[in-house]
Design a protein around this motif. Structure first.
Motif, short mmCIF file in Angstrom:
data_model
loop_
_atom_site.label_atom_id
_atom_site.label_comp_id
_atom_site.label_asym_id
_atom_site.label_seq_id
_atom_site.Cartn_x
_atom_site.Cartn_y
_atom_site.Cartn_z
N THR A 130 0.77 -1.19 -0.18
CA THR A 130 -0.06 0.02 -0.03
C THR A 130 0.76 1.55 -0.06
O THR A 130 0.31 2.37 -0.33
CB THR A 130 -1.09 0.06 1.25
N VAL A 131 2.11 1.19 0.28
CA VAL A 131 2.88 2.37 0.09
C VAL A 131 2.69 2.87 -1.16
O VAL A 131 2.79 4.22 -1.37
CB VAL A 131 4.51 1.90 0.32
N ALA A 132 2.80 2.13 -2.33
CA ALA A 132 2.72 2.59 -3.63
C ALA A 132 1.39 3.41 -3.90
O ALA A 132 1.18 4.25 -4.67
CB ALA A 132 2.68 1.32 -4.80
N ARG A 133 0.24 2.74 -3.28
CA ARG A 133 -1.13 3.40 -3.46
C ARG A 133 -1.13 4.80 -2.74
O ARG A 133 -1.51 5.71 -3.55
CB ARG A 133 -2.09 2.53 -2.80
N VAL A 134 -0.45 4.93 -1.48
CA VAL A 134 -0.54 6.19 -1.02
C VAL A 134 0.32 7.10 -1.76
O VAL A 134 0.12 8.33 -1.97
CB VAL A 134 0.02 6.03 0.62
N ALA A 135 1.63 6.79 -2.44
CA ALA A 135 2.26 7.70 -3.13
C ALA A 135 1.36 8.29 -4.25
O ALA A 135 1.31 9.30 -4.85
CB ALA A 135 3.51 7.10 -3.60
N ALA A 136 0.74 7.12 -5.02
CA ALA A 136 0.00 7.55 -6.49
C ALA A 136 -1.31 8.52 -5.66
O ALA A 136 -1.60 9.48 -6.30
CB ALA A 136 -0.57 6.24 -6.92
N GLY A 137 -1.72 8.15 -4.63
CA GLY A 137 -3.26 8.84 -4.04
C GLY A 137 -2.83 10.30 -3.78
O GLY A 137 -3.40 11.08 -3.80
N ALA A 138 -1.39 10.34 -3.26
CA ALA A 138 -1.07 11.71 -3.06
C ALA A 138 -1.02 12.71 -4.22
O ALA A 138 -1.21 13.72 -4.09
CB ALA A 138 0.30 11.75 -2.29
N LEU A 139 -0.50 11.83 -5.30
CA LEU A 139 -0.41 12.70 -6.61
C LEU A 139 -1.83 13.05 -6.88
O LEU A 139 -2.17 14.26 -7.38
CB LEU A 139 0.08 12.02 -7.53
N ALA A 140 -2.70 12.09 -6.89
CA ALA A 140 -4.14 12.38 -7.24
C ALA A 140 -4.71 13.67 -6.29
O ALA A 140 -5.14 14.40 -6.83
CB ALA A 140 -4.96 11.32 -7.01
N LYS A 141 -4.59 13.73 -4.93
CA LYS A 141 -4.89 14.67 -4.06
C LYS A 141 -4.47 16.11 -4.67
O LYS A 141 -5.07 16.96 -4.41
CB LYS A 141 -4.36 14.47 -2.70
N LEU A 142 -3.14 16.22 -4.97
CA LEU A 142 -2.45 17.47 -5.50
C LEU A 142 -3.38 17.96 -6.69
O LEU A 142 -3.65 19.32 -6.64
CB LEU A 142 -1.07 17.38 -6.08
#
Length: 363
Positions: A130-142
């Motif tokens: 899930t580390v990878a999901r959080v990184a991608a999700g943070a980008l989506a949040k931006l």
């Protein structure tokens, strides 16, 4: 194929719990987005292990490296690759279960499906992924932040301890001020004590993460099979240890009559359309209606416990599995940023898809 999610904003994750690294490749991110690496790192910090004594004591910096897709602080429209190196693996902690099937883990199913499995921490089935999901999700949040969409998740239940206060009456910012991530300080202390007691007993306990999303525009969701709530459900149920998902009134809604449950549509003096109530949870007909979206995600007790359990080995012989290693006695505090990340990925993907719905939006 099972490691890819999304139609336009698409993520592909890779890596194992005790491999060299975990990471994600994101395609479909619009060009020109301000790439705030500090924000992405802060989201990973919320998920990382070792935050308190009620989380796993594995020590990982979880420092993200951006490999491609960013130039001079902005996204280029090309694939964005982000990598997090693993540092504190203790693979020897798992050598004793190399040929054993741990109860309620993916050991047996992975062995039967693939004929081979990485027993070190569960390999690909580990929540380390899930580390990878959080990184991608943070980008989506931006991107979503620029659109005025705000996603907030918090712990609303641990075991039998439940948060009863309606979300509209909560200061959700309080959730980030305590280790449990519950927006009720007093209840958070009770939850922390309860989880710690469970940990000392070598056991684990489940809980619920609730999400509240505001600022979502009308029109996100693709009937018939790609309804917004269906994709949110899929995204949440893909998270490790999740056993349930409900949105809006959920299962409580079955106790109401239609006359009680229907959300009456009104328009204010400025011409804004809204609903008097929000039993629909911000989604009607599988499409966002502009009201706050809210849902609950149920997590089971962590399967690894520090107690002996009966099981079988690869040869089908009866054995006793002894718990070892470093594990969360309750996963929900660290699951909060994961729930937010998957929500952001779903919403941004649907937003980009929605832009292609009407010709006037494309031209």
């Amino acid at each position: 194929m099972g490691s890819i999610y999304g139609k336009i904003f698409q993520i592909s994750t890779f890596g194992e719990s005790h491999g060299a690294a975990v990471g994600v490749v994101v395609t479909g991110c619009p060009a020109g987005v301000d790439f705030d690496l500090d924000f992405i790192q802060s989201e990973l910090d919320r998920r990382k292990p070792g935050q308190s004594r009620i989380t796993t004591q594995r020590k990982e910096a979880d420092s993200v490296e951006v490999v491609s897709g960013v130039f001079e602080g902005k996204t280029t429209g090309t694939p964005i690759a982000m990598l997090v190196w693993n540092g504190d693996q203790r693979s020897k902690d798992y050598s004793h279960i190399a040929d054993q099937f741990r109860p309620s883990h993916a050991d047996f199913t992975y062995q039967e499906k693939y004929g081979v499995r990485d027993y070190r921490g569960g390999g690909r089935s580990s929540a380390r992924e899930t580390v990878a999901r959080v990184a991608a999700g943070a980008l989506a949040k931006l991107v979503l932040n620029q659109l005025g969409v705000k996603i907030t998740a918090y712990v609303s239940q641990v075991g039998t301890l439940k948060l009863a206060t309606p979300v509209e009456q909560l200061d959700l910012a309080v959730a980030e001020t305590n280790a449990v991530r519950c927006p009720d300080t007093k209840l958070a202390e009770e939850m922390f004590t309860y989880i710690d007691e469970i940990r000392k007993q070598g056991d684990s306990v489940g809980g619920v993460v609730s999400a509240y999303i505001t600022g979502c525009p009308v029109g996100l969701g693709e009937p018939v099979f790609d309804k917004l709530h269906a994709e949110l459900g899929k995204a949440m149920l893909s998270i490790n240890a999740v056993k349930g998902f409900e949105y809006g009134s959920g299962f409580d809604g079955v106790e109401l009559r239609g006359s009680q449950h229907n959300d009456i549509i009104v328009k204010d003096d400025a011409g804004k359309v809204s609903t008097v109530t929000n039993h629909s949870g911000g989604i009607q007909g599988g499409i966002s209606n502009g009201e706050p979206i809210y849902f609950r995600v149920g997590f089971k007790p962590v399967a690894t416990i520090m107690q002996d359990q009966d099981s079988l080995n690869n040869s089908g012989e009866k054995i006793v599995v002894s718990g070892k290693g470093r594990h969360d006695p309750c996963v929900v505090p660290r699951a909060v940023p994961i729930v937010e990340a998957m929500s952001a990925i779903v919403l941004l993907d649907f937003y980009l898809r929605h832009r292609l719905t009407k010709l006037s939006d494309v031209l």
